[in-house]
Design a protein around this motif. Structure first.
Motif, PDB file in Angstrom:
ATOM      1  N   TRP A  97       0.788  -1.231   0.000  1.00 63.88           N
ATOM      2  CA  TRP A  97       0.000   0.000   0.000  1.00 63.88           C
ATOM      3  C   TRP A  97       0.825   1.288   0.000  1.00 63.88           C
ATOM      4  O   TRP A  97       0.380   2.318  -0.465  1.00 63.88           O
ATOM      5  N   TRP A  98       2.056   1.278   0.562  1.00 67.12           N
ATOM      6  CA  TRP A  98       2.789   2.546   0.690  1.00 67.12           C
ATOM      7  C   TRP A  98       3.080   3.232  -0.641  1.00 67.12           C
ATOM      8  O   TRP A  98       3.100   4.459  -0.701  1.00 67.12           O
ATOM      9  N   PRO A  99       3.314   2.471  -1.770  1.00 71.10           N
ATOM     10  CA  PRO A  99       3.723   3.171  -2.988  1.00 71.10           C
ATOM     11  C   PRO A  99       2.679   4.176  -3.470  1.00 71.10           C
ATOM     12  O   PRO A  99       3.034   5.214  -4.023  1.00 71.10           O
ATOM     13  N   ALA A 100       1.392   3.886  -3.220  1.00 73.81           N
ATOM     14  CA  ALA A 100       0.353   4.816  -3.651  1.00 73.81           C
ATOM     15  C   ALA A 100       0.579   6.179  -2.999  1.00 73.81           C
ATOM     16  O   ALA A 100       0.494   7.220  -3.661  1.00 73.81           O
ATOM     17  N   TYR A 101       0.907   6.178  -1.699  1.00 72.89           N
ATOM     18  CA  TYR A 101       1.128   7.446  -0.992  1.00 72.89           C
ATOM     19  C   TYR A 101       2.388   8.138  -1.471  1.00 72.89           C
ATOM     20  O   TYR A 101       2.420   9.359  -1.635  1.00 72.89           O
ATOM     21  N   ALA A 102       3.459   7.355  -1.678  1.00 73.17           N
ATOM     22  CA  ALA A 102       4.706   7.954  -2.154  1.00 73.17           C
ATOM     23  C   ALA A 102       4.466   8.675  -3.470  1.00 73.17           C
ATOM     24  O   ALA A 102       4.905   9.807  -3.673  1.00 73.17           O
ATOM     25  N   ARG A 103       3.713   8.040  -4.359  1.00 75.87           N
ATOM     26  CA  ARG A 103       3.428   8.601  -5.672  1.00 75.87           C
ATOM     27  C   ARG A 103       2.596   9.884  -5.553  1.00 75.87           C
ATOM     28  O   ARG A 103       2.936  10.926  -6.109  1.00 75.87           O
ATOM     29  N   ILE A 104       1.495   9.809  -4.778  1.00 73.17           N
ATOM     30  CA  ILE A 104       0.620  10.980  -4.631  1.00 73.17           C
ATOM     31  C   ILE A 104       1.391  12.153  -4.041  1.00 73.17           C
ATOM     32  O   ILE A 104       1.352  13.267  -4.550  1.00 73.17           O
ATOM     33  N   VAL A 105       2.126  11.880  -2.936  1.00 68.73           N
ATOM     34  CA  VAL A 105       2.824  12.954  -2.223  1.00 68.73           C
ATOM     35  C   VAL A 105       3.881  13.584  -3.121  1.00 68.73           C
ATOM     36  O   VAL A 105       3.987  14.808  -3.215  1.00 68.73           O
ATOM     37  N   ARG A 106       4.644  12.758  -3.812  1.00 69.58           N
ATOM     38  CA  ARG A 106       5.716  13.286  -4.663  1.00 69.58           C
ATOM     39  C   ARG A 106       5.138  14.182  -5.764  1.00 69.58           C
ATOM     40  O   ARG A 106       5.590  15.310  -5.959  1.00 69.58           O
ATOM     41  N   ASN A 107       4.093  13.668  -6.476  1.00 74.36           N
ATOM     42  CA  ASN A 107       3.528  14.451  -7.570  1.00 74.36           C
ATOM     43  C   ASN A 107       2.929  15.760  -7.074  1.00 74.36           C
ATOM     44  O   ASN A 107       3.083  16.807  -7.684  1.00 74.36           O
ATOM     45  N   GLU A 108       2.241  15.675  -5.929  1.00 76.38           N
ATOM     46  CA  GLU A 108       1.581  16.863  -5.395  1.00 76.38           C
ATOM     47  C   GLU A 108       2.615  17.891  -4.942  1.00 76.38           C
ATOM     48  O   GLU A 108       2.467  19.089  -5.177  1.00 76.38           O
ATOM     49  N   LEU A 109       3.694  17.402  -4.303  1.00 74.33           N
ATOM     50  CA  LEU A 109       4.741  18.319  -3.840  1.00 74.33           C
ATOM     51  C   LEU A 109       5.401  19.011  -5.026  1.00 74.33           C
ATOM     52  O   LEU A 109       5.677  20.212  -4.979  1.00 74.33           O
ATOM     53  N   VAL A 110       5.644  18.254  -6.094  1.00 70.66           N
ATOM     54  CA  VAL A 110       6.279  18.857  -7.264  1.00 70.66           C
ATOM     55  C   VAL A 110       5.377  19.941  -7.848  1.00 70.66           C
ATOM     56  O   VAL A 110       5.832  21.025  -8.208  1.00 70.66           O
ATOM     57  N   SER A 111       4.053  19.665  -7.876  1.00 67.34           N
ATOM     58  CA  SER A 111       3.165  20.658  -8.473  1.00 67.34           C
ATOM     59  C   SER A 111       2.990  21.868  -7.553  1.00 67.34           C
ATOM     60  O   SER A 111       2.906  23.002  -8.017  1.00 67.34           O
ATOM     61  N   ILE A 112       2.961  21.640  -6.230  1.00 64.43           N
ATOM     62  CA  ILE A 112       2.859  22.776  -5.310  1.00 64.43           C
ATOM     63  C   ILE A 112       4.142  23.610  -5.340  1.00 64.43           C
ATOM     64  O   ILE A 112       4.116  24.831  -5.226  1.00 64.43           O
ATOM     65  N   GLY A 113       5.269  22.919  -5.533  1.00 59.06           N
ATOM     66  CA  GLY A 113       6.566  23.599  -5.507  1.00 59.06           C
ATOM     67  C   GLY A 113       6.697  24.696  -6.542  1.00 59.06           C
ATOM     68  O   GLY A 113       7.509  25.608  -6.388  1.00 59.06           O
ATOM     69  N   ALA A 114       5.884  24.609  -7.597  1.00 59.46           N
ATOM     70  CA  ALA A 114       5.985  25.611  -8.648  1.00 59.46           C
ATOM     71  C   ALA A 114       5.118  26.828  -8.358  1.00 59.46           C
ATOM     72  O   ALA A 114       5.128  27.800  -9.106  1.00 59.46           O
ATOM     73  N   ARG A 115       4.337  26.772  -7.248  1.00 57.10           N
ATOM     74  CA  ARG A 115       3.411  27.874  -7.000  1.00 57.10           C
ATOM     75  C   ARG A 115       4.108  29.065  -6.351  1.00 57.10           C
ATOM     76  O   ARG A 115       5.172  28.942  -5.767  1.00 57.10           O
ATOM     77  N   SER A 116       3.425  30.205  -6.431  1.00 59.21           N
ATOM     78  CA  SER A 116       4.113  31.444  -6.072  1.00 59.21           C
ATOM     79  C   SER A 116       4.428  31.542  -4.579  1.00 59.21           C
ATOM     80  O   SER A 116       5.443  32.127  -4.213  1.00 59.21           O
ATOM     81  N   HIS A 117       3.567  30.962  -3.694  1.00 61.47           N
ATOM     82  CA  HIS A 117       3.865  31.139  -2.271  1.00 61.47           C
ATOM     83  C   HIS A 117       5.120  30.360  -1.875  1.00 61.47           C
ATOM     84  O   HIS A 117       5.842  30.760  -0.958  1.00 61.47           O
ATOM     85  N   ILE A 118       5.390  29.257  -2.595  1.00 59.61           N
ATOM     86  CA  ILE A 118       6.615  28.508  -2.312  1.00 59.61           C
ATOM     87  C   ILE A 118       7.829  29.270  -2.849  1.00 59.61           C
ATOM     88  O   ILE A 118       8.852  29.406  -2.177  1.00 59.61           O
ATOM     89  N   VAL A 119       7.668  29.804  -4.047  1.00 59.81           N
ATOM     90  CA  VAL A 119       8.756  30.607  -4.617  1.00 59.81           C
ATOM     91  C   VAL A 119       9.038  31.790  -3.699  1.00 59.81           C
ATOM     92  O   VAL A 119      10.200  32.126  -3.414  1.00 59.81           O
ATOM     93  N   GLY A 120       7.960  32.397  -3.188  1.00 54.33           N
ATOM     94  CA  GLY A 120       8.121  33.518  -2.271  1.00 54.33           C
ATOM     95  C   GLY A 120       8.876  33.119  -1.021  1.00 54.33           C
ATOM     96  O   GLY A 120       9.795  33.822  -0.570  1.00 54.33           O
ATOM     97  N   ALA A 121       8.506  31.962  -0.455  1.00 57.30           N
ATOM     98  CA  ALA A 121       9.178  31.486   0.752  1.00 57.30           C
ATOM     99  C   ALA A 121      10.652  31.239   0.467  1.00 57.30           C
ATOM    100  O   ALA A 121      11.517  31.590   1.281  1.00 57.30           O
ATOM    101  N   GLN A 122      10.935  30.672  -0.721  1.00 53.31           N
ATOM    102  CA  GLN A 122      12.336  30.412  -1.070  1.00 53.31           C
ATOM    103  C   GLN A 122      13.103  31.723  -1.203  1.00 53.31           C
ATOM    104  O   GLN A 122      14.259  31.830  -0.791  1.00 53.31           O
ATOM    105  N   LEU A 123      12.440  32.754  -1.735  1.00 54.37           N
ATOM    106  CA  LEU A 123      13.110  34.042  -1.921  1.00 54.37           C
ATOM    107  C   LEU A 123      13.456  34.683  -0.577  1.00 54.37           C
ATOM    108  O   LEU A 123      14.439  35.411  -0.469  1.00 54.37           O
ATOM    109  N   THR A 124      12.629  34.404   0.451  1.00 52.68           N
ATOM    110  CA  THR A 124      12.946  34.975   1.756  1.00 52.68           C
ATOM    111  C   THR A 124      13.975  34.141   2.490  1.00 52.68           C
ATOM    112  O   THR A 124      14.289  34.412   3.641  1.00 52.68           O
TER     113      THR A 124
END
Lengths: 365, 286
Positions: free
Chosen positions: B160-187
């Motif tokens: 069962w764990w691979p389903a979570y690894a896959r979901i979390v990884r894909n979601e993190l990659v897509s969230i990582g491109a959003r502006s609030h993450i970029v903003g946090a990285q800039l600070t």
């Protein structure tokens, strides 16, 4: 397309090899002493040790893995300690019964899913009832449904037989091993109806949950399709709601439901084990259950490899078929290009549709 | 979908969206889940009898001698067994989901934040597991380790764990491109702090919904495996095993196998309803 197909087939080979390795490792950790199991508990220690060497259990792990792999490739799954016959023969004997049951389950499931999805998209009382039925049915475990069906239709009403594939003493034995096909081939209508009669109850019971799962997905994509511009055009042409739904939307919405159906067919090989157990269906499920009870891991390994290979094959086939139907799948370069073969829209110029779809983006820019 | 040109800031987004997006039906679903879980967890307080002891005649009909649901073939109280069995299924399923979700999240987060060959390696491994028939592999694992409840749970966890690894990884990659993450990285925020404070909260609703629906499926799978004789051993109350043991009596006493099977359904159904009910929260987070 050819590159995609070759890639998928290579992946399929890799996965099958991985499955063999997994089964081999499980055999290792199971700690079941095959030599001891073959000779019985009363055999002397020396005899067991000689047998172990004959079977090659003292060789290095890699040698054993390669030998196991080549055995499996040549179709040799070893000898079952419970039945004493080759696992391959046991599986060949029980596989047709399972395939027949799963075929019947899928026919019922797809038919029911189509009906449920079309009704549940509609408004009013029927649509509401269908939506409730779908969400209740999706969480009903197969053994509960089968049990309820047995109690109602066998115990109380006596409409359907409870167990087995046929009640005839001399059922036709044919080339395929599928009773329905064999009886038709031999022209024995009585045997055919008897076989169908035995299929109805387990197939319907096991089809309920898959039907609801497919219906849910189909309903979701139907709703998306119904919001598109071509539906309005078709309605303006004077087609009825039902006609638009069945002729125009259903084909376009079938994609996700089709891939889910592929997964379900593959999953049913594992899932129908339970229903088989309930109605004493002489298929793989029964064989697996008895093998587990007797801790006959050689047989379980054979079953796992057989069902696993079928599962992987079915899934790869579905992927290839889907790619053939809708070439946009799996290739980012032409994503969003409206060249779906399933989209039968002769009355609507492509440019109109693309304009309609891209309008909001232009507005934002 | 395209983003609106001007986004309107929300004063108290979380609270307002919770209220507006949960309908009466959704609240009722959550209430049902709370009720079912509460009853299951309070089994030792609510059960009138010892679930494994012989307390009366075999097959006492419903409602006689204080046996609300009657007794089974061993003269054990069905209601007590149902309550304890539901508790066992619930606790097992929640434990499996919690552990696999945690493990999958860690692996997915490592893959997403490291990238490169670590990401490829982890995700190829995940794909390998996801391509396998889960239930079948679980059956093979239990058959190899020997049938028991803990081995069954372990086997389900392994597939069962691979389903979570896959979901979390894909979601993190897509969230990582959003502006609030970029903003946090800039600070100047980076590393574990970025993951823990800025990325993981973004995937929490998705994880919650997936986990709720997964608990429903795992309750079904667990009952199915016990039904197959792979779960806990004979006298201990387990819903799938109870159904299977009651099977020979379904002609004379259909309630004996049906009651535990209905228990599996009630538990799975309430989790499915609750999962669907909290689904709008996911949309609120987008």
């Amino acid at each position: 397309m050819i590159r995609f197909a070759v890639g998928r087939l290579l992946a399929l080979l890799g996965l099958m090899a991985a499955l063999v390795v997994v089964v081999f490792l499980l055999q290792g950790i199971s700690g079941i002493d095959v030599a001891r199991a073959q000779l019985g508990p009363t055999a002397s220690e020396d005899l067991v040790e000689t047998r172990r060497q004959e079977l090659g259990y003292d060789d290095p792990v890699l040698t054993r893995l390669v030998r196991y792999g080549s055995d499996v490739l040549s179709g040799d799954f070893g000898t079952s300690t419970r039945t004493g016959s080759p696992v391959r023969d046991d599986i060949a004997e029980s596989l047709p019964a399972s395939i027949e049951l799963i075929g019947a389950i899928m026919v019922v499931a797809v038919a029911a899913a189509l009906a449920l999805a079309i009704v549940s998209v509609g408004h009013g009382r029927a649509g509401h009832a269908a939506r409730i039925a779908v969400s209740v049915g999706a969480s009903a475990p197969a053994f509960l449904v089968a049990l309820l069906a047995l109690v109602i239709f066998y115990r109380n009403l006596r409409w359907f037989p409870a167990t087995g594939r046929t009640s005839l003493d001399s059922a036709p034995v044919g080339p395929t091993g599928l009773l329905t096909v064999d009886s038709l081939l031999s022209g024995n209508l009585q045997a055919f109806f008897d076989a169908v009669w035995h299929l109805v109850l387990p197939a319907t019971a096991a089809a309920l949950a898959p039907a609801c799962v497919i219906a849910r997905i189909l309903r979701g994509s139907l709703i998306v399709e119904l919001g598109k511009d071509y539906v309005d055009v078709a309605r303006m042409k004077g087609l009825s709601h039902r006609q638009v739904l069945v002729r125009h939307c259903l084909g376009n919405a079938a994609g996700p439901a089709l891939s889910m159906s592929g997964l379900i067919v593959a999953g049913l090989f594992a899932g129908s084990l339970i229903v088989e157990q309930l109605v004493a269906w002489p298929g793989l499920g029964n064989y697996a259950y008895r093998s587990i009870q007797a801790s006959d891991f050689t047989a379980i390994a054979g079953i796992t490899l057989t069902i696993g290979a079928i599962y992987l094959l079915v899934n790869t086939t579905v992927e290839l078929v889907q790619r053939h139907i809708d070439p946009r799948i799996g290739s980012a370069s032409n994503a969003g290009r409206p060249n779906n073969l399933l989209r039968r829209l002769p009355e609507l110029p492509t440019s109109t549709r693309r304009f309609g779809q891209s309008a909001p983006r232009d507005a934002v820019d | 979908m395209t983003a609106p040109a001007i986004s309107v800031p929300d004063v108290n987004p979380t609270q307002r969206r919770w209220r507006s997006r949960l309908s009466c039906f959704d609240l009722a679903s959550l209430a049902l889940l709370t009720l079912v879980c509460g009853v299951a967890l309070c089994a030792p307080l609510l059960a009138p009898f010892d679930p494994v002891a012989r307390v009366g005649d075999a097959f006492a009909p419903m409602g006689t001698d204080g046996f609300l649901l009657g007794t089974d073939d061993g003269g054990r109280d069905m209601l007590s067994r149902l309550l304890y069995g539901t508790r066992s299924s619930l606790v097992s399923a929640v434990a499996v989901v919690a552990i696999t979700a945690l493990l999958g999240t860690i692996i997915g987060a490592v893959a997403a934040s490291c990238g490169g060959w670590i990401d490829s390696l982890l995700m190829r491994t995940t794909d390998l597991f996801l391509a396998m028939p889960a239930v079948l592999v679980a059956i093979a694992v239990v058959a190899a380790l020997g049938p028991s409840l803990s081995n069954t749970l372990l086997a389900i966890g392994i597939v069962w764990w691979p389903a979570y690894a896959r979901i979390v990884r894909n979601e993190l990659v897509s969230i990582g491109a959003r502006s609030h993450i970029v903003g946090a990285q800039l600070t100047g925020v980076s590393g574990p702090r970025l993951v823990a404070r800025h990325l993981l909260p973004g995937i929490a609703p998705l994880l919650l919904i997936t986990a709720t629906l997964d608990i429903a499926s795992i309750i079904g799978i667990l009952a199915g495996l016990s039904f197959f004789g792979l779960g806990s051993s004979a006298p201990s109350p387990e819903l799938g095993a109870m159904t299977f043991q009651g099977l020979p009596y379904f002609l004379s006493h259909p309630a004996v196998p049906l009651v535990p099977a209905l228990g599996v359904f009630a538990l799975g159904f309430s989790f499915n309803l609750a999962g669907d009910a909290v689904r709008p929260l996911l949309a609120a987070n987008r």
